[in-house]
Design a protein around this motif. Sequence first.
Motif: not given
Length: 471
Positions: A247-261, A402-403, A466-471
């Motif tokens: 079967a076909a699969f697609r994988f997406v790269e996650e970013g360098n940041y995460r966001v909490l709300f 920024w972080d 929304g707060g942005i934080y570096g992984k």
Amino acid sequence: MLKRRAVHKDTADVNAYTARRLREMAESFAGLSKAFGGRENEYGLSREDGIAAMEAAAAMVCGECEKCGIRGECRREDGEENYYLYYLLRTFEKKGAVDYVDMPRRFLETCRRKADYLNQLNRNLGRATMNLTWKSRFLESRDAVMVQFQEMADILEEFSGQMEQAADVTAAMELDIRNALRKRRVAVENLLVLQYENQRREIFLNARTTNGRCITARDAADLLGRAVKGSFRPSRGGKTIITRNSAAFRFVEEGNYRVLFGSSRTPREGEEVSGDSYTFKSGLPGQAIMSLSDGMGSGRLANEDSGKVIDLMEQLLETGFSARAALKLVNTVLLLTGSSERPATLDLCLMDLYSGVMEAMKLGAPASFVISQDSVETLESETVPAGILNPVEPVLLSRKLWDGDLVVMVSDGILDAMPGEEKEAAFRDFLAGLPRGGPQEIAEMILTFALSFEGEPKDDMTVLVGGIYGK
């Protein structure tokens, strides 16, 4: 190895062909948009409308009589502006009827059937106005379709550019990917790895297990991340289990940041339901969105209007529309559905999880604020609410985050509660003095502060943080 290189070349050829076809389709939609345009919308009764109304009234009332000379006066085309006809039309538009005092003296002195003539003239001008109204609605619908065609052209052009700019980096990662999955008894039959401008990668593959067992797509994403030094997740809506059937699969790269709300809100005094609607999510590929809509008034009707705007915006963004195209299409849909009687504001913020760049767009929404370690920045744009004007061109506000930075989005009930005349300045000073905290904690402190001046809220109050934080 030659076979694999041939597959990569074929894939590159397919991408180039698809990009070219998308561009051709974009050109076709742009051509359709131009075909719908080219004519100026007509506003107000024209000279021809006035002459037709007067001649129809004369045919019904005057017969062969031309003692007053009003018909001949209105037909003058000697290069001079027919001031009376212009005055007659503008008077009818202003008052809704032409009275005796609006008619020429000669007409009042010589006409024996003044009342009958005026009744017929007003009736004919009323019909012309009704026809003009319907024509204007048709032209508005035409313009809306024209805008949609142009937006579709822009979207296809954008997709075409993304496909052309995507680099095929399969050769550099193929061996590592195949080896990593082989250790878990997963055979990779076809593989494509694309890298986009912001360095985000996507992995497309056909896979099956070779030992009769199953492996989750999430576990496979973890194996891929370790193989190519990144963090991946399965695409939304795809298969979740790799089985012995390919079967076909697609994988997406996650970013360098995460966001909490965080969010906090209260309805207007006396209402059970808030007229504000909002959404936030970080499930889009490489992006997190935060959106707030304030419906006109308060209560259930306002909530339905704002909820419709949020649902439309969320659906378009998930489909892959750019923020600017999504806002313009939402405005067009609201125009076509007649929502201009109860317009709703729209406040949209997108955060790129790879670069940390935030894009904000507003339609009638109040200012937003960005809290950094040493400053508070105001983001505002003067635009009308959604569904009022067509076409609308949203203003893009962009800023690098920024972080630890916080984005604060509020409905106008919060700002209106601030003391003094400079509402935004007072709110900005309050934000500058807030202690550091998480998004939910900050949202609750903001609402508590706003309610301290109102006692009971005089309008719906909503706060999104929304707060942005570096992984």
